[in-house]
Design an enzyme around this catalytic site. Sequence first.
Site, PDB file in Angstrom:
ATOM      1  CG  ASP A 532      -0.215  -0.137   2.526  1.00 56.23           C
ATOM      2  OD1 ASP A 532       0.566   0.771   2.852  1.00 56.23           O
ATOM      3  OD2 ASP A 532      -0.406  -1.154   3.237  1.00 56.23           O
ATOM      4  CD  GLU A 612      18.432 -24.298 -16.480  1.00 56.80           C
ATOM      5  OE1 GLU A 612      17.188 -24.326 -16.507  1.00 56.80           O
ATOM      6  OE2 GLU A 612      19.118 -25.009 -15.718  1.00 56.80           O
TER       7      GLU A 612
END
Length: 727
Positions: A532, A612
């Site tokens: 928030d 990777e």
Amino acid sequence: MGIQFQEEKRIFTLQTEHTAYQFKIDSFGFLLHLYYGERTEGDMDYLLTYYDRGFSGNPYEADRDRTYSMDVLPQEFPCMGNGDYRNTALVLKNGDGAYSCDFRYAGHRIYKGKYALKGLPAVYAAESQAETLEVVLEDRASRLQAVLLYGVLPKCDIITRSVRIINKGRKKAYIEKAASACLDFLYGNYDFISFYGRHCMERCFQRMPVSHGTYSIGSRRGTSSHQYNPAVILADEHATETAGLCYGMVFVFSGGFQMEVEKDQFNQTRAVMGLQSEQLCYPLPPEGEFIVPETVLTCSTEGFGQLSRNYHRCFRKHLCRGKYRDALRPVLINSWEADYFGFTGSSILRLADDAARLGMDMVVLDDGWFGERDNDDCALGDWYVNEKKLGGTLGELAENINRRGLKFGLWIEPEMISENSQLYREHPDWVMAVPGRKPVRGRYQLVLDFSREDVRQTVFDQICSVLDNANVEYVKWDMNRSIADVYSLKTNEQGRVLYDYVLGVYDFLEKLGKRYPDMLIEGCSGGGGRYDAGMLYYTPQIWCSDNTDAVDRVKIQYGTSFFYPASTVGAHVSAVPNHQTGRQVSLHTRGVVAMAGAFGYELDPAKLSPREQEEIKEQIRQYHRFAPLILNGDYYRLTSPYEEETGAWAFVSEDKSEVLLNVVMLEIHGNMTTNYVKLQGLAPEGIYEEEGTGRRYTGRALMAAGLPMPIELGEYLAYQMYFRRVE
Ligand code: GLA
């Protein structure tokens, strides 16, 4: 631009670059809202109409005029008890036990700069960037005052609102409901857009028509919550991402909230944003003052995209604070999904070796480094280092990590306590629990009474002694349950505890930030359970969700982007199959999705193939290169992942010279149709060159006609394309 007061007509006008907001003091001293929308000139007073409306009463002074009713007229700060039967912004219980409330104009002042709120987060601005209006309202019978605060940031098209309630009378009063913003619309069909969710699936988009009756969202959890975000949009029914009128209301508070929207008997719409009223009964003794947390308003006439960019600009530069407001964020690797509680000091150093080799900037040691914490049912509250597990002091570990060229960060959860902890054994009375009742547990843990200064201070001191003895440059502040059993042994007024709790959290965070000004604090509450605007004042980034699945993240980050800038979104690449969904998504796609925020990793590189690992190196190089554009650029949502086969978004530099386009294919079918993605926010006349292919397009073509996405076999492929303006 800014704030004007017309003496004769007693009209206040708040103007931003593209919007205007107007209200007046009427002949009885009430504040009537006149207009909020596209910037207009002149008085909008003519919009109000007056008719005799049955069963809508009239103020006493209106005498025989039955056309004036608080039940019908649009208001700035509607209060319960003066004849307005709609949802109000304030419910007061007076010293005499009555719920009446009759606020009238008593004065105002206008000044340069933006007001601040004591003990609460709020938008801030330099004197030259904002103006403030304070309107004092008074209830003559009780001598209670409401000071309405308006902050205007013209360049951001932002208007903020807050209220101070002051008791100038002689009797104690109680606040039972308090909202800081009310938007009254005289007519029109509006849609209400809100963002609901759950742990691991926060901020899902929902749009529905406002209809007769009240529709309300909120949180009773003591936090803003995963379930409903304290940020909403009221949109004209025809408004879209790129066109139409819409309004945003964002509550700058990290506790419970209540947002109500209602279409009344005359098809007028009212939206009210404020504190959760259940369990609120805040005492206001004589000379006492109560501050209603701020609501940040914006209005866009160009759809939701512009509304979001208004918020992004405001929150990035006028809400987030500290060094990391502007600084690039370190690419971090977090130990949680790499090894959960299973790490040791040497395994963390191995992680650091890999992190350094792959080009990362920081290692974060998540949960499990303190007390006897080897699983999640103990030791919260015991903030001393488990040196046995680490094989040395935290200072040594940090040093060893620094020696590898990396920063070091640490997880904490200060508001919590486990029953199986030293702290609980010493201070069982420090938890929130109702005497004579067994408390509700969440993740086995209880909540410390952070409304109490002494409790906070002890935890603060414990945590500081850890941070003072190791070079900790980042802290992840977690909060892993909802609050129940609201009760503090320190007060007889339990109706104040939830509010005071949140102010206690803010007080702690403020002190922490002051003491360690160079430290980056990332907010977290089981992922995005306290994502928030209040937290952003203390923590410029927040862990967006415990769900790191790239496909779910497309939706979660889409919802988050309506209000919160990408710079605040903690987003990491994690292992596959994903730990929350079991889904397999390519490393490339995971990288593209996590690059829509403050980037990092949540896996053990040692378990990855050399190929990777090479790919990760490349990802980090790319992120470092694009970070300024991602963190400071304008954000454009190009598709809705709820309605389309792709999730697409772009970052465009302020001068429109650089564009980073990101597309994730959410669906694949046999004999697939081609998806076209249209860009936004480019210079129409500009020529843009795509990196890699050297292909050139006009800005207008990219926006009007778009780009075809390739059709390739496989699920969830992603494309990241970089364009630079060459002419
Ligand atoms: C919460 C956080 C996670 C992790 C764990 C540790 O769930 O959101 O990222 O820190 O706690 O217990």
